[in-house]
Design a protein around this motif. Sequence first.
Motif, short mmCIF file in Angstrom:
data_model
loop_
_atom_site.label_atom_id
_atom_site.label_comp_id
_atom_site.label_asym_id
_atom_site.label_seq_id
_atom_site.Cartn_x
_atom_site.Cartn_y
_atom_site.Cartn_z
N GLN A 151 0.86 -1.17 0.00
CA GLN A 151 0.00 0.00 0.00
C GLN A 151 0.90 1.23 0.00
O GLN A 151 1.21 1.78 1.05
CB GLN A 151 -0.92 0.01 1.24
CG GLN A 151 -2.08 -0.96 1.17
CD GLN A 151 -3.08 -0.59 0.10
OE1 GLN A 151 -3.12 -1.20 -0.95
NE2 GLN A 151 -3.90 0.39 0.36
N VAL A 152 1.34 1.63 -1.17
CA VAL A 152 2.26 2.76 -1.27
C VAL A 152 1.50 4.01 -1.72
O VAL A 152 1.86 4.68 -2.67
CB VAL A 152 3.48 2.44 -2.17
CG1 VAL A 152 4.41 1.48 -1.47
CG2 VAL A 152 3.04 1.86 -3.51
N SER A 153 0.45 4.30 -0.97
CA SER A 153 -0.40 5.44 -1.24
C SER A 153 0.34 6.75 -1.02
O SER A 153 1.16 6.86 -0.11
CB SER A 153 -1.62 5.39 -0.30
OG SER A 153 -2.37 6.55 -0.41
N LEU A 154 0.03 7.72 -1.83
CA LEU A 154 0.65 9.04 -1.68
C LEU A 154 -0.05 9.89 -0.62
O LEU A 154 0.53 10.84 -0.12
CB LEU A 154 0.62 9.79 -3.02
CG LEU A 154 1.43 9.16 -4.14
CD1 LEU A 154 1.19 9.89 -5.45
CD2 LEU A 154 2.91 9.16 -3.80
N SER A 182 3.67 3.27 2.39
CA SER A 182 4.37 4.54 2.20
C SER A 182 4.48 5.27 3.53
O SER A 182 3.85 4.91 4.52
CB SER A 182 3.60 5.40 1.20
OG SER A 182 2.34 5.77 1.75
N GLU A 183 5.25 6.34 3.51
CA GLU A 183 5.43 7.17 4.70
C GLU A 183 4.12 7.79 5.18
O GLU A 183 3.98 8.15 6.34
CB GLU A 183 6.44 8.29 4.41
CG GLU A 183 7.86 7.82 4.24
CD GLU A 183 8.50 7.36 5.54
OE1 GLU A 183 8.10 7.83 6.62
OE2 GLU A 183 9.41 6.50 5.47
N SER A 184 3.13 7.92 4.29
CA SER A 184 1.88 8.59 4.68
C SER A 184 1.08 7.76 5.67
O SER A 184 0.24 8.29 6.39
CB SER A 184 1.03 8.93 3.45
OG SER A 184 0.58 7.77 2.82
N LYS A 243 7.99 0.84 5.96
CA LYS A 243 7.77 1.97 5.06
C LYS A 243 8.80 2.02 3.94
O LYS A 243 9.99 1.76 4.15
CB LYS A 243 7.81 3.27 5.86
CG LYS A 243 6.67 3.37 6.85
CD LYS A 243 6.75 4.64 7.67
CE LYS A 243 5.64 4.66 8.70
NZ LYS A 243 5.74 5.83 9.57
N SER A 280 9.72 4.21 0.01
CA SER A 280 9.51 5.40 -0.81
C SER A 280 8.47 5.11 -1.89
O SER A 280 8.48 4.03 -2.50
CB SER A 280 10.83 5.82 -1.46
OG SER A 280 10.61 6.80 -2.45
N THR A 281 7.64 6.09 -2.16
CA THR A 281 6.67 5.94 -3.26
C THR A 281 7.33 6.20 -4.61
O THR A 281 6.73 5.95 -5.64
CB THR A 281 5.49 6.91 -3.09
OG1 THR A 281 6.00 8.25 -3.02
CG2 THR A 281 4.69 6.59 -1.84
N GLU A 282 8.55 6.70 -4.59
CA GLU A 282 9.22 7.11 -5.82
C GLU A 282 10.35 6.18 -6.25
O GLU A 282 10.84 6.29 -7.37
CB GLU A 282 9.77 8.52 -5.64
CG GLU A 282 8.67 9.53 -5.38
CD GLU A 282 9.22 10.91 -5.03
OE1 GLU A 282 10.45 11.11 -5.13
OE2 GLU A 282 8.42 11.77 -4.67
N ILE A 317 10.94 -0.26 -2.93
CA ILE A 317 9.71 -1.05 -2.74
C ILE A 317 10.04 -2.54 -2.89
O ILE A 317 9.62 -3.36 -2.06
CB ILE A 317 8.62 -0.62 -3.74
CG1 ILE A 317 8.20 0.83 -3.46
CG2 ILE A 317 7.42 -1.56 -3.67
CD1 ILE A 317 7.30 1.44 -4.54
#
Length: 145
Positions: free
Chosen positions: A62-65, A86-88, A97, A99-101, A106
């Motif tokens: 779940q790497v939601s922004l 993600s961090e969010s 956690k 990075s999404t980028e 990941i």
Amino acid sequence: ANKHNSVLFFHINAPRIEQEGQSVLKNLRSLFKDTDHKLVEHSWLPREQFLLLILAMDCGMQVSLNESFNIVTADFVKMGVPIVVSESIDWMPSSAKVSTEETSEIVRGLENLITHPFGAVKLSRKYLADYNKRAIKAWCKFLYN
């Protein structure tokens, strides 16, 4: 999956596309086309069916922004299936956690979960329980003060 000579079954919720996600779905379908790996598209399921589906998975992602709590993450934790986030999703441990980028980050996170699933699940459950205690305390303070 290639590194481990495995077939990847990548589960997604497909029919409901938010925030112009059509291009993401199109790209995912293209990515899986002509490979041994499988893109598994699901419609929205009743919660109990979704929880059973989670049990069929090795790990989640779940790497939601922008989702801060993310009920899907909590469902994975509840069912004892490790998940990278993600961090969010701030209530999860930093070890979960990514990075999404950075795709490589990941992938490293997913590999770590598959290698050490029990420690990841145990820590995530502790963090969710701690979050719940803080939330209950905050709601009680709000309601009764």
